[in-house]
Scaffold this active site. Structure first.
Site, PDB file in Angstrom:
ATOM      1  N   ASP A  27      97.507   5.220  86.381  1.00 32.90           N
ATOM      2  CA  ASP A  27      96.209   5.715  86.810  1.00 32.90           C
ATOM      3  C   ASP A  27      96.419   7.025  87.558  1.00 32.90           C
ATOM      4  O   ASP A  27      96.407   7.073  88.791  1.00 32.90           O
ATOM      5  CB  ASP A  27      95.546   4.670  87.713  1.00 32.90           C
ATOM      6  CG  ASP A  27      94.052   4.900  87.870  1.00 32.90           C
ATOM      7  OD1 ASP A  27      93.502   5.754  87.152  1.00 32.90           O
ATOM      8  OD2 ASP A  27      93.433   4.235  88.720  1.00 32.90           O
ATOM      9  N   GLU A 106      87.286  11.006  80.716  1.00 34.98           N
ATOM     10  CA  GLU A 106      85.965  10.557  81.154  1.00 34.98           C
ATOM     11  C   GLU A 106      84.856  11.554  80.850  1.00 34.98           C
ATOM     12  O   GLU A 106      84.996  12.759  81.058  1.00 34.98           O
ATOM     13  CB  GLU A 106      85.999  10.285  82.666  1.00 34.98           C
ATOM     14  CG  GLU A 106      84.763   9.606  83.178  1.00 34.98           C
ATOM     15  CD  GLU A 106      85.058   8.675  84.338  1.00 34.98           C
ATOM     16  OE1 GLU A 106      84.107   8.245  84.998  1.00 34.98           O
ATOM     17  OE2 GLU A 106      86.236   8.369  84.589  1.00 34.98           O
ATOM     18  N   LYS A 142      85.972   7.537  78.327  1.00 28.60           N
ATOM     19  CA  LYS A 142      85.483   6.711  79.430  1.00 28.60           C
ATOM     20  C   LYS A 142      84.000   6.972  79.677  1.00 28.60           C
ATOM     21  O   LYS A 142      83.570   8.118  79.806  1.00 28.60           O
ATOM     22  CB  LYS A 142      86.270   7.009  80.716  1.00 28.60           C
ATOM     23  CG  LYS A 142      87.680   6.471  80.693  1.00 28.60           C
ATOM     24  CD  LYS A 142      88.446   6.817  81.955  1.00 28.60           C
ATOM     25  CE  LYS A 142      88.097   5.921  83.115  1.00 28.60           C
ATOM     26  NZ  LYS A 142      88.957   6.190  84.289  1.00 28.60           N
ATOM     27  N   THR A 167      84.016   2.130  82.220  1.00 30.57           N
ATOM     28  CA  THR A 167      84.511   2.178  83.589  1.00 30.57           C
ATOM     29  C   THR A 167      83.396   1.844  84.583  1.00 30.57           C
ATOM     30  O   THR A 167      82.252   1.613  84.198  1.00 30.57           O
ATOM     31  CB  THR A 167      85.131   3.560  83.881  1.00 30.57           C
ATOM     32  OG1 THR A 167      85.785   3.522  85.155  1.00 30.57           O
ATOM     33  CG2 THR A 167      84.083   4.661  83.880  1.00 30.57           C
ATOM     34  N   PHE A 189      86.769  -3.131  88.038  1.00 30.32           N
ATOM     35  CA  PHE A 189      87.385  -2.644  89.271  1.00 30.32           C
ATOM     36  C   PHE A 189      87.673  -3.808  90.215  1.00 30.32           C
ATOM     37  O   PHE A 189      86.818  -4.656  90.444  1.00 30.32           O
ATOM     38  CB  PHE A 189      86.467  -1.633  89.953  1.00 30.32           C
ATOM     39  CG  PHE A 189      86.522  -0.254  89.348  1.00 30.32           C
ATOM     40  CD1 PHE A 189      86.747  -0.076  87.994  1.00 30.32           C
ATOM     41  CD2 PHE A 189      86.348   0.865  90.137  1.00 30.32           C
ATOM     42  CE1 PHE A 189      86.803   1.197  87.441  1.00 30.32           C
ATOM     43  CE2 PHE A 189      86.392   2.143  89.597  1.00 30.32           C
ATOM     44  CZ  PHE A 189      86.617   2.318  88.249  1.00 30.32           C
TER      45      PHE A 189
END
Length: 337
Positions: A27, A106, A142, A167, A189
């Site tokens: 990440d 993203e 994303k 996400t 998450f």
């Protein structure tokens, strides 16, 4: 129970053991961390790209993106947008030179409630990757896990063969809707869920197995495996290695360089806590969510509502900061005839 120094030397690190049971994803936008920990895949977001773009080591990528935006011309706003998209793709392309798998890039969080806008921007990013010789099979786009984002993911997957990573996923309703949309991967998450419960509840510490973020991902994993959904579950946003180890066996886990480093130094035995066999035996009922049902069930989860909107605002704020930085660079770059 302590492990003797001799046994510790023979025992694989927690990170190496984790890789036997789970696909480890980095990440980060930092190439050095990717080189060091050798993940299969990597994820990026506006915050990570903003941080990396301010490092002197990556100034050339910024310069190239700015030159690209300037070359395409148009209004200042269009030049900045084009430079920003190009920067994301340049980082992604460089990351792909270092990993065997896929990179996640993203779409602007400010499009989170604009289905068509997300589809257009996703296709644009894929085109930019194609320009630098990277096929769509190595990219995960994303998207925010709003209703509009999930439906954009459905269209991108079914009509354009573009793989999506959903996400900012906090609620079970989001996970169910993503599975029904047939997206490639979700990023529920963990750490941000824990943050909310620590800030809004009486408990100030949680054992890993009782961590609300860990329990959320466990339930989603079990649901997907019980009902045969192909969507990959990738736990994200970790605060400590205990959360990661408690999700050993999850399809994918995306981990920051700091926690990758800690896991590489730990020498404790890891055993899978998640498995398809146990998931198929769990007591969960299948759900179907149309838009009205999705909005209601998601709205019933106060934590998820607050963290989704907060996450969108944070990513949007970092996108604005990145654009301001690119604006300065564009203004400094002399025009070429």
């Amino acid at each position: 129970m302590s492990v003797s120094p001799v046994k510790r030397q023979k025992m694989e690190s927690a990170l190496d053991q984790l890789k036997h049971h789970t696909t480890v994803v980095a990440d980060t936008g930092d190439f050095n961390a990717i080189d060091e920990y050798k993940p299969l895949d990597a994820t990026t977001n506006p915050s990570l790209i903003l941080a990396a773009a301010q490092m002197p080591a990556y100034q050339k990528l910024v310069d190239d993106a700015v030159a690209y935006g300037k070359k395409l011309g148009g209004s200042e706003e269009e030049q900045i947008k084009n430079a920003s998209d190009k920067l994301f793709v340049l980082f992604g392309a460089e990351i792909l030179k270092r990993i065997p798998g896929r990179v996640s890039t993203e779409v602007d969080a400010r499009l989170s409630f604009d289905k068509e806008g997300m589809i257009q921007r996703a296709r644009r990013l894929i085109d930019l990757y194609k320009e630098v010789g990277v096929g769509k099979d190595r990219i995960l786009i994303k998207l925010s896990s709003t209703w509009e984002g999930i439906q954009a993911g459905r269209v991108l997957e079914a009509e354009y063969g573009i793989h999506c990573n959903m996400t900012l996923l906090f609620s079970f309703a989001q996970a169910v809707a993503c599975a029904e949309a047939g997206v490639t991967l979700i990023s529920p998450f963990v750490g941000r869920i824990l943050d909310w419960y620590l800030a809004n509840g009486d408990k100030k510490t949680y054992e890993p197995s009782e961590d609300p973020g860990v329990k959320s991902v466990t339930k989603i994993y079990n649901y997907y495996k019980k009902f045969g959904y192909k969507t990959i579950v990738m736990g994200a946003s970790f605060r400590n290695t205990g959360q990661i180890k408690a999700l050993t066996g999850c399809d994918y886990l995306t981990i920051s360089p700091k926690l990758l480093a800690e896991l590489s130094k730990e020498h404790v035995k890891l055993t899978p806590t998640l498995s398809v066999k146990e998931a198929q035996a769990c007591d969960l009922e299948k759900m179907h969510l149309d838009e009205k049902a999705f909005r209601w069930h998601h709205n019933e989860d106060q934590m998820a509502v607050e963290k989704l909107s907060d996450g969108i605002r944070r990513f949007a704020a970092d996108a604005v900061k990145l654009e301001r930085m690119l604006k300065v660079e564009i203004m400094l770059l002399p025009c070429t005839a």
